[in-house]
Scaffold this motif. Structure first.
Motif, PDB file in Angstrom:
ATOM      1  N   GLY A  59      41.603  46.383  42.079  1.00 29.54           N
ATOM      2  CA  GLY A  59      41.966  44.971  41.967  1.00 29.54           C
ATOM      3  C   GLY A  59      40.838  44.057  42.400  1.00 29.54           C
ATOM      4  O   GLY A  59      40.555  43.036  41.753  1.00 29.54           O
ATOM      5  N   LEU A  60      40.181  44.406  43.496  1.00 28.64           N
ATOM      6  CA  LEU A  60      39.066  43.603  43.979  1.00 28.64           C
ATOM      7  C   LEU A  60      37.892  43.662  43.000  1.00 28.64           C
ATOM      8  O   LEU A  60      37.228  42.653  42.734  1.00 28.64           O
ATOM      9  CB  LEU A  60      38.631  44.088  45.361  1.00 28.64           C
ATOM     10  N   ALA A  61      37.622  44.863  42.457  1.00 26.01           N
ATOM     11  CA  ALA A  61      36.522  45.016  41.499  1.00 26.01           C
ATOM     12  C   ALA A  61      36.785  44.216  40.230  1.00 26.01           C
ATOM     13  O   ALA A  61      35.884  43.550  39.698  1.00 26.01           O
ATOM     14  CB  ALA A  61      36.331  46.498  41.171  1.00 26.01           C
ATOM     15  N   ALA A  62      38.032  44.283  39.753  1.00 29.63           N
ATOM     16  CA  ALA A  62      38.380  43.545  38.537  1.00 29.63           C
ATOM     17  C   ALA A  62      38.256  42.041  38.756  1.00 29.63           C
ATOM     18  O   ALA A  62      37.790  41.306  37.877  1.00 29.63           O
ATOM     19  CB  ALA A  62      39.800  43.908  38.106  1.00 29.63           C
ATOM     20  N   HIS A  63      38.658  41.579  39.935  1.00 34.57           N
ATOM     21  CA  HIS A  63      38.535  40.156  40.252  1.00 34.57           C
ATOM     22  C   HIS A  63      37.067  39.745  40.283  1.00 34.57           C
ATOM     23  O   HIS A  63      36.691  38.704  39.726  1.00 34.57           O
ATOM     24  CB  HIS A  63      39.192  39.880  41.607  1.00 34.57           C
ATOM     25  N   ARG A  64      36.248  40.580  40.900  1.00 38.01           N
ATOM     26  CA  ARG A  64      34.820  40.283  41.015  1.00 38.01           C
ATOM     27  C   ARG A  64      34.136  40.302  39.652  1.00 38.01           C
ATOM     28  O   ARG A  64      33.257  39.480  39.367  1.00 38.01           O
ATOM     29  CB  ARG A  64      34.175  41.307  41.955  1.00 38.01           C
ATOM     30  N   GLU A  65      34.565  41.230  38.803  1.00 32.51           N
ATOM     31  CA  GLU A  65      33.940  41.392  37.486  1.00 32.51           C
ATOM     32  C   GLU A  65      34.622  40.587  36.394  1.00 32.51           C
ATOM     33  O   GLU A  65      34.258  40.662  35.229  1.00 32.51           O
ATOM     34  CB  GLU A  65      33.951  42.885  37.125  1.00 32.51           C
ATOM     35  N   ARG A  66      35.641  39.838  36.795  1.00 34.03           N
ATOM     36  CA  ARG A  66      36.379  38.958  35.879  1.00 34.03           C
ATOM     37  C   ARG A  66      36.931  39.717  34.669  1.00 34.03           C
ATOM     38  O   ARG A  66      36.694  39.348  33.518  1.00 34.03           O
ATOM     39  CB  ARG A  66      35.494  37.792  35.421  1.00 34.03           C
ATOM     40  N   ARG A  67      37.643  40.786  34.979  1.00 34.83           N
ATOM     41  CA  ARG A  67      38.279  41.591  33.933  1.00 34.83           C
ATOM     42  C   ARG A  67      39.710  41.922  34.351  1.00 34.83           C
ATOM     43  O   ARG A  67      40.120  41.663  35.487  1.00 34.83           O
ATOM     44  CB  ARG A  67      37.498  42.885  33.707  1.00 34.83           C
ATOM     45  N   VAL A  68      40.454  42.474  33.427  1.00 35.23           N
ATOM     46  CA  VAL A  68      41.833  42.867  33.717  1.00 35.23           C
ATOM     47  C   VAL A  68      41.822  44.191  34.490  1.00 35.23           C
ATOM     48  O   VAL A  68      41.173  45.150  34.059  1.00 35.23           O
ATOM     49  CB  VAL A  68      42.641  43.036  32.410  1.00 35.23           C
ATOM     50  N   PRO A  69      42.512  44.269  35.617  1.00 34.94           N
ATOM     51  CA  PRO A  69      42.510  45.515  36.383  1.00 34.94           C
ATOM     52  C   PRO A  69      43.302  46.618  35.683  1.00 34.94           C
ATOM     53  O   PRO A  69      44.240  46.326  34.926  1.00 34.94           O
ATOM     54  CB  PRO A  69      43.171  45.127  37.705  1.00 34.94           C
ATOM     55  N   LYS A  70      42.922  47.857  35.944  1.00 35.63           N
ATOM     56  CA  LYS A  70      43.637  49.010  35.420  1.00 35.63           C
ATOM     57  C   LYS A  70      44.200  49.791  36.596  1.00 35.63           C
ATOM     58  O   LYS A  70      43.530  50.652  37.173  1.00 35.63           O
ATOM     59  CB  LYS A  70      42.703  49.873  34.572  1.00 35.63           C
TER      60      LYS A  70
END
Length: 256
Positions: free
Chosen positions: A241-252
């Protein structure tokens, strides 16, 4: 009828449209089996309940109810308690549940809808609990679910007068979350269900557990959250979730 989707959303349809999905022994057994199966399925992330045809659920089958009058009270108590618990087993699911009230939700049928975590109704759907007009005390936890959802004043009015609310009014009064045009209802609810299912499964289940506790004071909430939040802080899903937020993508999220 159970329809499973790849995204973790499961659609459960009450499927006796010829009798407005009224509850019988057979339907009750099928519902109980369905809830048991869903509770054991770790791939399920959100459950949507709706009705086939023009009604959500007309409540207890009146002919079935009429036959119960010949039984002694102790046996009736046991039978009714098993009936209530079978239908309210939807509350035992760890994943979020959503009712899509497509048409009339009457008595025990209304209670099953209100037992779900989120409730959406068609604009013109009729919601009512006419127990006393049938000579019955309310059942299916109506005296808990109605005031818990929309407050004591509305619960008293519905249970003592048998007042019918349309979906739009039920939304205005907080009995349901929102009302939609009937033709749009299921599509709207499935969109909401997909949003729920897309969130982190562990965090979602623990959040539902917290809300079910209905914390009575601040310290009770803090006691729970100081344990539950660290559980999610150690999960792979939080890292994702944190990585997706940082990378501006949808989390998996994987539920791990």
């Amino acid at each position: 009828m159970i329809d499973r989707h790849d995204d973790g959303v499961v659609l459960v349809t009450l499927n006796r449209p010829d009798v407005r999905n009224a509850m019988t022994d057979g339907m009750t057994a099928a519902w109980r089996d369905a809830m048991t199966a869903l509770a054991a399925d770790r791939d399920v992330r959100c459950v949507v309940v709706t009705g086939a045809g023009t009604a959500f659920c007309a409540g207890g089958d009146l002919s079935w109810l009429g036959e119960r009058g010949v039984e002694p009270v102790p046996e009736l108590r046991d039978r009714m308690l098993a009936f209530y618990r079978s239908w309210l087993s939807v509350t035992e699911l760890e994943v979020p549940t959503i009712a899509a009230v497509n048409g009339a939700a009457v008595g025990a049928g209304l209670c099953v809808a209100l037992a779900c975590d989120l409730v959406y109704a068609a604009d013109e759907a009729k919601l009512l609990a006419p127990f006393t007009s049938l000579g019955l005390h309310p059942g299916m936890a109506a005296t808990y679910l109605l005031p818990h959802r929309a407050g004591t004043a509305l619960a008293r009015e519905m249970l003592l007068t048998g007042r019918t609310l349309r979906g739009t009014e039920a939304a205005d009064k907080g009995l349901v979350n929102q009302a939609f045009p009937r033709n749009d209802l299921l599509a709207q609810v499935m969109t909401i269900a997909r949003q729920v299912a897309a969130n982190a499964p562990i965090a979602t289940r623990l959040t539902k557990a917290a809300l079910k506790q209905d914390h009575q004071h601040l310290e009770a909430a803090l006691s729970w959250e100081s344990l539950a939040q660290p559980v999610t802080m150690t999960s792979a899903d939080m890292i994702e979730g944190l990585a997706a937020h940082r990378e501006r993508r949808v989390p998996k999220f994987t539920g791990s």
